[in-house]
Design a protein around this motif. Structure first.
Motif, PDB file in Angstrom:
ATOM      1  N   ALA A   1       0.850  -1.188   0.000  1.00  0.00           N
ATOM      2  CA  ALA A   1       0.000   0.000   0.000  1.00  0.00           C
ATOM      3  C   ALA A   1       0.884   1.234   0.000  1.00  0.00           C
ATOM      4  CB  ALA A   1      -0.909  -0.010   1.235  1.00  0.00           C
ATOM      5  N   ASN A   2       0.738   2.046  -1.044  1.00  0.00           N
ATOM      6  CA  ASN A   2       1.602   3.214  -1.188  1.00  0.00           C
ATOM      7  C   ASN A   2       0.918   4.513  -0.774  1.00  0.00           C
ATOM      8  OD1 ASN A   2       3.878   1.797  -2.203  1.00  0.00           O
ATOM      9  ND2 ASN A   2       2.866   1.621  -4.193  1.00  0.00           N
ATOM     10  N   SER A   3      -0.313   4.726  -1.189  1.00  0.00           N
ATOM     11  CA  SER A   3      -1.000   5.968  -0.857  1.00  0.00           C
ATOM     12  C   SER A   3      -1.498   5.923   0.588  1.00  0.00           C
ATOM     13  CB  SER A   3      -2.174   6.188  -1.806  1.00  0.00           C
ATOM     14  OG  SER A   3      -3.197   5.238  -1.553  1.00  0.00           O
ATOM     15  N   GLU A   4      -1.777   7.114   1.138  1.00  0.00           N
ATOM     16  CA  GLU A   4      -2.298   7.181   2.501  1.00  0.00           C
ATOM     17  C   GLU A   4      -3.647   6.488   2.605  1.00  0.00           C
ATOM     18  OE1 GLU A   4      -0.780   8.186   5.272  1.00  0.00           O
ATOM     19  OE2 GLU A   4       0.977   8.384   3.986  1.00  0.00           O
ATOM     20  N   ALA A   5      -4.483   6.642   1.565  1.00  0.00           N
ATOM     21  CA  ALA A   5      -5.799   5.987   1.561  1.00  0.00           C
ATOM     22  C   ALA A   5      -5.644   4.473   1.567  1.00  0.00           C
ATOM     23  CB  ALA A   5      -6.610   6.440   0.349  1.00  0.00           C
ATOM     24  N   ALA A   6      -4.684   3.980   0.789  1.00  0.00           N
ATOM     25  CA  ALA A   6      -4.449   2.534   0.743  1.00  0.00           C
ATOM     26  C   ALA A   6      -3.927   2.028   2.079  1.00  0.00           C
ATOM     27  CB  ALA A   6      -3.469   2.212  -0.371  1.00  0.00           C
ATOM     28  N   LYS A   7      -3.075   2.817   2.714  1.00  0.00           N
ATOM     29  CA  LYS A   7      -2.556   2.425   4.022  1.00  0.00           C
ATOM     30  C   LYS A   7      -3.670   2.395   5.065  1.00  0.00           C
ATOM     31  CE  LYS A   7       2.147   4.151   3.245  1.00  0.00           C
ATOM     32  NZ  LYS A   7       3.151   5.167   3.606  1.00  0.00           N
ATOM     33  N   ASP A   8      -4.558   3.380   5.015  1.00  0.00           N
ATOM     34  CA  ASP A   8      -5.680   3.416   5.953  1.00  0.00           C
ATOM     35  C   ASP A   8      -6.590   2.207   5.752  1.00  0.00           C
ATOM     36  OD1 ASP A   8      -4.761   5.756   7.045  1.00  0.00           O
ATOM     37  OD2 ASP A   8      -6.117   7.049   5.897  1.00  0.00           O
ATOM     38  N   LEU A   9      -6.826   1.853   4.489  1.00  0.00           N
ATOM     39  CA  LEU A   9      -7.657   0.688   4.186  1.00  0.00           C
ATOM     40  C   LEU A   9      -6.990  -0.585   4.683  1.00  0.00           C
ATOM     41  CD1 LEU A   9     -10.103  -0.619   2.868  1.00  0.00           C
ATOM     42  CD2 LEU A   9      -8.853  -0.607   0.693  1.00  0.00           C
ATOM     43  N   ARG A  10      -5.675  -0.702   4.483  1.00  0.00           N
ATOM     44  CA  ARG A  10      -4.949  -1.876   4.956  1.00  0.00           C
ATOM     45  C   ARG A  10      -5.017  -1.976   6.472  1.00  0.00           C
ATOM     46  NH1 ARG A  10      -0.825  -4.093   2.289  1.00  0.00           N
ATOM     47  NH2 ARG A  10      -2.267  -3.916   0.550  1.00  0.00           N
ATOM     48  N   ARG A  11      -4.839  -0.850   7.152  1.00  0.00           N
ATOM     49  CA  ARG A  11      -4.926  -0.829   8.611  1.00  0.00           C
ATOM     50  C   ARG A  11      -6.318  -1.277   9.080  1.00  0.00           C
ATOM     51  NH1 ARG A  11      -2.428   1.639  13.012  1.00  0.00           N
ATOM     52  NH2 ARG A  11      -0.798   2.436  11.635  1.00  0.00           N
ATOM     53  N   GLU A  12      -7.341  -0.800   8.386  1.00  0.00           N
ATOM     54  CA  GLU A  12      -8.715  -1.172   8.749  1.00  0.00           C
ATOM     55  C   GLU A  12      -8.936  -2.665   8.551  1.00  0.00           C
ATOM     56  OE1 GLU A  12     -13.270  -0.056   7.340  1.00  0.00           O
ATOM     57  OE2 GLU A  12     -11.632   1.359   6.962  1.00  0.00           O
ATOM     58  N   GLN A  13      -8.406  -3.222   7.477  1.00  0.00           N
ATOM     59  CA  GLN A  13      -8.533  -4.662   7.224  1.00  0.00           C
ATOM     60  C   GLN A  13      -7.856  -5.468   8.334  1.00  0.00           C
ATOM     61  OE1 GLN A  13      -6.702  -4.728   3.351  1.00  0.00           O
ATOM     62  NE2 GLN A  13      -8.661  -4.666   2.263  1.00  0.00           N
ATOM     63  N   ILE A  14      -6.699  -5.008   8.754  1.00  0.00           N
ATOM     64  CA  ILE A  14      -5.970  -5.708   9.820  1.00  0.00           C
ATOM     65  C   ILE A  14      -6.733  -5.618  11.137  1.00  0.00           C
ATOM     66  CG2 ILE A  14      -3.851  -5.713  11.192  1.00  0.00           C
ATOM     67  CD1 ILE A  14      -2.385  -4.717   8.678  1.00  0.00           C
ATOM     68  N   ILE A  15      -7.299  -4.455  11.419  1.00  0.00           N
ATOM     69  CA  ILE A  15      -8.070  -4.277  12.654  1.00  0.00           C
ATOM     70  C   ILE A  15      -9.258  -5.232  12.685  1.00  0.00           C
ATOM     71  CG2 ILE A  15      -9.665  -2.674  13.797  1.00  0.00           C
ATOM     72  CD1 ILE A  15      -7.629  -0.461  13.192  1.00  0.00           C
ATOM     73  N   HIS A  16      -9.991  -5.338  11.582  1.00  0.00           N
ATOM     74  CA  HIS A  16     -11.137  -6.256  11.526  1.00  0.00           C
ATOM     75  C   HIS A  16     -10.676  -7.707  11.670  1.00  0.00           C
ATOM     76  CE1 HIS A  16     -14.315  -3.419  10.764  1.00  0.00           C
ATOM     77  NE2 HIS A  16     -13.684  -2.899   9.725  1.00  0.00           N
ATOM     78  N   ALA A  17      -9.586  -8.043  11.005  1.00  0.00           N
ATOM     79  CA  ALA A  17      -9.061  -9.407  11.097  1.00  0.00           C
ATOM     80  C   ALA A  17      -8.594  -9.709  12.513  1.00  0.00           C
ATOM     81  CB  ALA A  17      -7.910  -9.597  10.107  1.00  0.00           C
ATOM     82  N   GLY A  18      -7.957  -8.731  13.140  1.00  0.00           N
ATOM     83  CA  GLY A  18      -7.494  -8.928  14.509  1.00  0.00           C
ATOM     84  C   GLY A  18      -8.632  -9.133  15.477  1.00  0.00           C
TER      85      GLY A  18
END
Length: 207
Positions: A4-21
């Protein structure tokens, strides 16, 4: 998965990890949850996961920030905008059942209760940032109601705890007992009943 390069992509990745966690913690408990499993659920490599969160504790703290703190802020906002104790109590009685049904707060509560001794620092953080903050706001609400003459009580702090009690009860019920029951608990009816009991108990006695 691509980086994930853009800030939006990073935020989405973080959200995916939070839900998975949260799903991993909820299903396996905090002690038995594994970062490998969380990475797999989120569709990222373990190395990527550690770029975002250095430990399970750090991940769960972000889960608290994402899931629970916005609900406390919503409750605080409702109290600021209220025109009185009973009008705010009515709004809370309508909104809190939705919080239980439509948010992940019950899942967080189940993890905390089931594994509280495994991560005391995180439990302490949740108490300070969520429980005590919500309790403080409700206590202020009760005291203002007393000052306005709407209600009467000698113990605003414990009244505040009683006001939030159905949330704790229904959160535990929905994640522990309801999955094994054929009929869902009617949370709207529960909170309305609780509201009626509070109104009856707190109204000042007629002179």
């Amino acid at each position: 998965m691509k980086r994930a390069n853009s800030e939006a992509a990073k935020d989405l990745r973080r959200e995916q990890i939070i839900h998975a966690g949260l799903d991993e913690f909820f299903e396996r408990g905090f002690s038995s949850a594994k970062m490998d499993n969380i990475a797999r659920r989120a569709g990222v490599s373990k190395g990527t996961l550690y770029l975002y969160f250095a430990s399970k504790e750090a991940l769960f703290l972000d889960i608290i920030k994402a899931v629970a703190i916005p609900r406390v802020e919503m409750m605080e906002s409702m109290m600021v905008q209220s025109s009185g104790f009973f009008s705010t109590l009515n709004m809370l009685s309508q909104q809190l059942p939705l919080l239980v049904r439509q948010s992940s707060v019950p899942k967080v509560a189940k993890v905390l209760i089931g594994d509280a001794f495994a991560f005391p620092a995180v439990v302490r953080e949740y108490r300070q940032q969520v429980i005590e903050r919500g309790h403080r706001a409700l206590t202020i609400m009760v005291r203002k109601g007393c000052e306005a003459g709407e209600i009467h009580t000698e113990d605003a702090e414990n009244v505040a705890r009683l006001m939030i009690a159905p949330v704790i009860f229904s959160a535990i019920w929905t994640v522990v007992f309801e999955p094994h029951d054929d009929e869902a608990l009617d949370l709207q009816a529960l909170f309305q009943c609780h509201q009626q009991m509070l109104m009856k108990a707190l109204r000042p006695e007629a002179p």
